[in-house]
Structures are given as C-alpha cells and as structure tokens.
Design an enzyme around this catalytic site. Structure first.
Site, PDB file in Angstrom:
ATOM      1  N   ASN A 143       0.869  -1.177   0.000  1.00 37.62           N
ATOM      2  CA  ASN A 143       0.000   0.000   0.000  1.00 37.62           C
ATOM      3  C   ASN A 143       0.902   1.222   0.000  1.00 37.62           C
ATOM      4  O   ASN A 143       1.793   1.325   0.856  1.00 37.62           O
ATOM      5  CB  ASN A 143      -0.884   0.045   1.251  1.00 37.62           C
ATOM      6  CG  ASN A 143      -1.850  -1.122   1.329  1.00 37.62           C
ATOM      7  OD1 ASN A 143      -2.294  -1.628   0.308  1.00 37.62           O
ATOM      8  ND2 ASN A 143      -2.181  -1.540   2.534  1.00 37.62           N
TER       9      ASN A 143
ATOM     10  N   HIS B 180       7.530   0.401   2.458  1.00 43.63           N
ATOM     11  CA  HIS B 180       7.364  -0.960   2.976  1.00 43.63           C
ATOM     12  C   HIS B 180       6.121  -1.595   2.381  1.00 43.63           C
ATOM     13  O   HIS B 180       5.253  -0.917   1.820  1.00 43.63           O
ATOM     14  CB  HIS B 180       7.230  -0.948   4.508  1.00 43.63           C
ATOM     15  CG  HIS B 180       5.925  -0.418   5.010  1.00 43.63           C
ATOM     16  ND1 HIS B 180       5.577   0.919   4.967  1.00 43.63           N
ATOM     17  CD2 HIS B 180       4.846  -1.061   5.555  1.00 43.63           C
ATOM     18  CE1 HIS B 180       4.370   1.090   5.473  1.00 43.63           C
ATOM     19  NE2 HIS B 180       3.899  -0.094   5.832  1.00 43.63           N
TER      20      HIS B 180
END
Length: 353
Positions: free
Chosen positions: A156, A169
């Site tokens: 995301n 990440h």
C-alpha cells in the site's frame, strides 16, 4: 542473497535479507517490550460466504509518526526502532499489530530499504530483485505453516490508500483460507476448462490482451497491460509469459527481468498526472495459487493458476480520487471513469527517460 533470522524483544521473528554474503546481523533489540497480545479472529458471513478478520487490538497501532520517530527506520543515534541494526538492505518481521495471528494466520512487514525518503521506484535493480527474493522466500516458508492456505504479498503506498507509516514498505498476509477474489478466479478457471475441453483461461486472457492496444510494457519474460474490464482508472496487470502458480515457480531469467520491468512501470505511474503532482498512491498486489486443497473447484489444480501482479491507483485525475460509492460498495459493480484504452495510451506516453 544472505538470510539471517533473529528475534525482537517481544519474541517476534525478524529476518534480514542482504545483498552481501559477508553481512553480519547480531544487533539486539534493547526495547523493553512485553510479548504481543492479539485478539484477532475470523468470522464467516453466512450469506456471502466470505470471511471477516476482527482485530480490535489494531486500534492502538502506530499512526503517522514524525520521520524521526519512524519504527521502520534503522536503530541509530540512540533511537530504538523495530530494526535493531543501524542499516539494512531488506527486512521482514512479524507485524506488532497483526490482522491475522496464531490459528488465524500470520502478518508480516517487508521493509524495502532503510532510506525513509525513498520509494520502491527508487530502488536499484539489485535491490528490487532482493525484494522479489524475500517475497519468494516468505511465500515458501509461510506455506508450510499448518494454519496457512494462501500467501498474499502486497504494497500500500500513499496516505490516500490509508498508509499510516511513510517508510517504503509492504506487507504479507498468510490467510487460513482461500480468499474470495482468488476463489472467483478458480471458479472461472474451472468453468472455462470444462467448456473448452481443458484449455486454460489465464493463457487465453494473456494471449488476447497481448494482441490488443492496451499493452503498456512487454519484455522477453513479462508483459504489462491494462485489462479489458479494468475496475480502476489506472490499473495494470503484470504477468510472466510462462505460466507459473506462484513466485517460487519463476525461473532465473524471469526474476532478473522482473526488476527492470516493474521499476519502469512504477516510474510511469508517478508520471501519469504530470509534473508537480504528489506521488501517485497505489496498491500493488501479488496473486498466487492457494496451497490448500482445490477439490471444490472441479478439475482445477494449482498449476492451472497464473501468478500475476495487479497494480492500481485510486486517483482518477489530478487532485481527484475514485471513491467506492453506492454501486461499488453496495453491489460490487465498479464504474470506471477512464476508458482502459486511454489509460494504456497514457502509460505508454509517460515512458521514463
């Protein structure tokens, strides 16, 4: 790639993936952490047949900390974080606030780089390949857990998506069931296989898409296209040309080319809306075959499934988002404001230099 597994202060597993074979990872987590207590559970919807994870402990998770308090940065200058080492290449660790835990599966965080201000698109080809190797290794390891049936690697990116930590990440969810979206694909596979005397639906779709005008990028081993029935304003599907069921099935040439093609694709996503625009928010989702039994999907095996990545943004034009309103949220019928042919044309126009 060198892999080193350690433990954080509360017992969670942390794994380093390093480019150099001589990397030494012996730093100790000096935080006074108690063992994580989770309350997650899975509830089945009797009408829809899908599942909902209920995880009330996630209400207390870290929310938009300032950059100098980021828990995904390395431990430096006396500031302790989730990564005890002062630098890293790629790190994977058990999520402190998991949506799935214990008998309900497992959730992990994948840190792509120690550079807080970078993005996946900024990685070198070697770094991107290392992330791919980490995804592959975690898919293999998690698939052997008795509670895990499907492994989902994803990223995301952007506050509009709901990201609460700005550090580059992704995450890995190891589900104790086959997800509803995958089940739909498997049912379509079974129907097509029966109707055509054994032909593969993924192969047919890829052949059709490669012959159309919605191809964005094509290499020797990978192809990226905007699908005919794209749900989102800008949505690209990335397929290996040789069908494999999961990341473990990719051969060395495909692994090498992936980094080149995917980095180019992400750079184009950041150019869609023109110069001066904020970074494009997106979701990048790997679709892999479940590891559990497929008996309920008549005649379908794991090898019938095709590994692929789906990349899409919720931004439909400069300064405007695509909201899932009544038709999408209430009836699961998407209404796309951007014709897929135009989206593909735009993504070809913004080829990076």
């Amino acid at each position: 790639m060198k892999k080193t597994s350690t433990r954080l202060a509360d017992g969670r597993e942390l794994i380093h993936y390093d480019l150099r074979d001589d990397a030494v990872r012996g730093a100790v987590d000096r935080r006074p952490l108690e063992r994580t207590v989770t309350t997650s559970g899975i509830r089945r919807d009797p009408l829809l047949g899908d599942a909902v994870a209920v995880a009330s402990h996630r209400q207390g998770r870290t929310y938009h900390p300032p950059a100098d308090e980021c828990p995904l940065c390395p431990t430096r200058d006396g500031r302790l974080s989730e990564i005890p080492d002062s630098a890293y290449d790629v790190v994977v660790f058990e999520n402190r606030f998991p949506s799935l835990a214990q008998d309900s599966g497992r959730c992990e965080v994948v840190c792509f780089t120690s550079d807080h201000d970078a993005s996946f698109a900024d990685l070198s080809e070697d770094q991107a390949r290392l992330v791919l190797d980490a995804w592959t290794d975690r898919t293999s390891e998690l698939s052997h857990l008795p509670s895990v049936e499907q492994v989902f690697c994803f990223e995301n990116r952007g506050e509009e998506i709901g990201v609460t930590l700005g550090h580059p990440h992704g995450q890995i969810y190891a589900y104790p069931f086959t997800t509803p979206r995958t089940a739909l694909m498997l049912r379509s596979l079974a129907t097509h296989k029966e109707a055509t005397g054994g032909q593969n639906l993924f192969d047919a779709v890829l052949e059709c898409e490669l012959a159309d005008e919605r191809v964005v990028l094509e290499g020797e081993h990978w192809a990226a296209f905007v699908p005919y029935a794209a749900h989102w304003p800008y949505e690209v599907h990335l397929y290996p040309k040789r069908r494999v069921p999961d990341l473990l099935g990719l051969d060395e040439p495909a692994r090498t080319e992936f980094a080149q093609v995917y980095l180019e694709l992400l750079k184009r996503f950041d150019r869609i809306f023109g110069e001066g625009e904020p970074p494009t928010p997106y979701i990048a989702a790997w679709h892999q075959a479940p590891f559990g039994t497929l008996d309920e999907f008549d005649g379908v095996t794991r090898d019938d499934f095709a590994l692929h990545l789906e990349l899409f943004t919720i931004r439909r034009t400069s300064g405007k988002l695509k909201f899932l309103a009544g038709s999408e949220s209430g009836m699961s019928v998407f209404i796309n404001d951007v014709p897929p042919e135009r989206a593909a044309e735009r993504l070809r126009e913004v080829a990076s230099s």
